[in-house]
Scaffold this active site. Structure first.
Site, short mmCIF file in Angstrom:
data_model
loop_
_atom_site.label_atom_id
_atom_site.label_comp_id
_atom_site.label_asym_id
_atom_site.label_seq_id
_atom_site.Cartn_x
_atom_site.Cartn_y
_atom_site.Cartn_z
N SER A 10 9.59 67.44 27.40
CA SER A 10 10.40 67.18 25.59
C SER A 10 9.47 67.40 24.71
O SER A 10 8.43 66.98 24.62
CB SER A 10 10.88 65.88 25.87
OG SER A 10 10.50 65.14 24.34
N HIS A 35 12.96 70.92 26.14
CA HIS A 35 14.16 69.74 25.39
C HIS A 35 13.39 68.78 24.63
O HIS A 35 12.48 68.58 23.73
CB HIS A 35 13.68 68.17 26.97
CG HIS A 35 15.05 67.05 26.17
ND1 HIS A 35 15.93 67.27 26.73
CD2 HIS A 35 14.69 66.23 25.87
CE1 HIS A 35 16.58 66.38 26.90
NE2 HIS A 35 15.81 65.20 26.32
N ASP A 37 14.54 66.44 20.88
CA ASP A 37 15.71 65.69 20.70
C ASP A 37 15.63 64.96 19.56
O ASP A 37 14.27 65.51 18.27
CB ASP A 37 14.65 63.88 21.61
CG ASP A 37 14.06 64.11 22.81
OD1 ASP A 37 15.26 63.91 23.45
OD2 ASP A 37 12.93 64.01 23.25
N MET A 39 16.74 62.95 16.04
CA MET A 39 17.02 61.37 15.85
C MET A 39 17.16 61.21 14.96
O MET A 39 17.14 62.05 14.42
CB MET A 39 15.66 60.56 16.78
CG MET A 39 16.01 61.09 18.29
SD MET A 39 14.26 59.47 18.58
CE MET A 39 13.52 60.70 20.38
N HIS A 68 19.25 67.67 23.09
CA HIS A 68 19.87 66.41 23.05
C HIS A 68 19.94 65.59 21.55
O HIS A 68 19.34 65.33 21.42
CB HIS A 68 18.46 65.50 23.99
CG HIS A 68 18.70 63.86 24.62
ND1 HIS A 68 18.12 63.20 24.88
CD2 HIS A 68 19.35 63.36 23.97
CE1 HIS A 68 18.76 61.99 24.57
NE2 HIS A 68 19.85 61.99 24.49
N MET A 70 20.94 62.53 19.92
CA MET A 70 21.41 61.04 19.19
C MET A 70 21.54 61.21 18.05
O MET A 70 20.37 60.73 16.84
CB MET A 70 19.69 60.48 19.49
CG MET A 70 19.18 60.73 21.10
SD MET A 70 17.39 60.30 21.77
CE MET A 70 17.41 62.19 21.78
N MET A 139 19.37 58.34 30.99
CA MET A 139 18.48 57.77 30.19
C MET A 139 17.89 57.16 31.66
O MET A 139 18.62 56.21 31.84
CB MET A 139 18.74 57.43 29.08
CG MET A 139 19.40 58.21 27.91
SD MET A 139 18.23 59.57 27.66
CE MET A 139 17.21 58.08 26.54
N ASP A 177 15.86 61.24 32.01
CA ASP A 177 15.03 61.74 30.54
C ASP A 177 14.42 60.06 30.67
O ASP A 177 15.54 59.07 29.96
CB ASP A 177 16.29 61.85 29.72
CG ASP A 177 15.09 62.28 27.86
OD1 ASP A 177 14.16 62.07 28.08
OD2 ASP A 177 15.97 61.77 27.57
C1 DX5 Z 1 13.99 59.19 23.66
C2 DX5 Z 1 13.77 61.01 24.66
C3 DX5 Z 1 13.29 61.16 25.27
C4 DX5 Z 1 12.03 61.03 25.07
C5 DX5 Z 1 11.03 61.19 26.66
O1 DX5 Z 1 14.91 59.31 23.43
O2 DX5 Z 1 15.39 61.49 25.07
O3 DX5 Z 1 13.43 63.18 25.36
O4 DX5 Z 1 11.15 62.67 24.40
O5 DX5 Z 1 9.75 61.16 26.64
P1 DX5 Z 1 8.66 60.44 27.90
O6 DX5 Z 1 8.66 61.48 29.06
O7 DX5 Z 1 6.81 60.81 27.22
O8 DX5 Z 1 9.35 59.00 28.05
ZN ZN Z 2 15.68 63.50 25.66
#
Ligand code: DX5
Ligand code: ZN
Length: 221
Positions: A10, A35, A37, A39, A68, A70, A139, A177
């Site tokens: 990520s 990956h 993310d 948001m 991903h 969100m 998740m 994840d």
């Molecule tokens: C959280 C994300 C993850 C996050 C994981 O909302 O979807 O992908 O980056 O981070 P780590 O691996 O540090 O828990």
């Molecule tokens: Zn993610």
């Protein structure tokens, strides 16, 4: 059937001032997916990047971009991220309003479709759409931030989905994840996961450590 174990760093945990360099570095270090993310400050309590940043990263990497989302409502952004260079687009059922329609939209754009389950979202929500998707994401933290602790209830959900995917007999990625590290990665794999997202655990130690971090996450001897 559980596929080979793939590592999806990520980039949330990477150096955002050097994103191009970072995606090149994880590819050289043996990552399988990047990956990414996304948001929106509404569906989750944090903001990250938009499609223009994904488009800017695209020439820097041959890795599949595992995007991903969100974001709620999500549909308008699916097309934008598809055009920006996403290969896999994953959405949350709660970000709807119509999960089946969103999956069809992703597939109509020629992209792989993923669905992500929050810690409190039951696996049964996937039953009507499992045969439509390419990736199921469990998740193991509440979405919004990197660096959180692994929620162990995710393991039972991974095992339940492994059974369902195997019963269906299609090669659907089973991705986990959140909070994946050298201790939790083998547990997630034992439960049936075959794609491990890892932000903190991949990027810890800087570029010189990425290859070894990825190797250890994958469980290679
Ligand atoms: C959280 C994300 C993850 C996050 C994981 O909302 O979807 O992908 O980056 O981070 P780590 O691996 O540090 O828990
Ligand atoms: Zn993610």
């Amino acid at each position: 059937m559980q596929q080979s174990i793939r590592i999806a760093p990520s980039i949330l945990a990477s150096d955002f001032a050097n994103l191009g360099e970072e995606v090149r570095a994880i590819e050289e270090a043996g990552a399988d997916y990047a990956h990414i993310d996304i948001m929106d400050g509404h569906f989750v309590p944090n903001l990250t990047i938009g499609p223009d940043v994904v488009r800017a990263l695209r020439p820097h990497s041959n890795l599949p971009f595992d995007v991903h989302l969100m974001i709620s409502p999500v549909d308008a952004f699916v097309t934008m991220f598809a055009e920006a260079g996403a290969d896999i687009i994953t959405v949350h059922p709660e970000a709807g309003p119509h999960l089946h329609r969103t999956i069809q939209l992703i597939k109509s754009l020629g992209k792989k479709a993923g669905v992500s389950l929050n810690p409190a979202t039951p696996v049964e929500i996937l039953d009507p759409v499992l045969d439509e998707i390419d990736l199921a994401l469990v998740m193991s933290v509440n979405p919004g931030f990197g660096g959180q602790a692994f929620i162990r209830a995710a393991l039972g959900k991974i095992a339940a989905l492994r059974q369902r995917i195997d019963a269906l007999g299609r090669a659907i990625d089973l991705e986990v994840d959140g909070g994946i590290n050298f201790e939790t990665a083998p547990e997630a794999v034992a439960a049936g996961a075959d794609v491990l997202v890892a932000g903190t655990a991949t990027f810890r130690g800087g570029p010189a450590a990425y290859a070894e971090n990825i190797r250890r996450l994958r469980g290679a001897k």
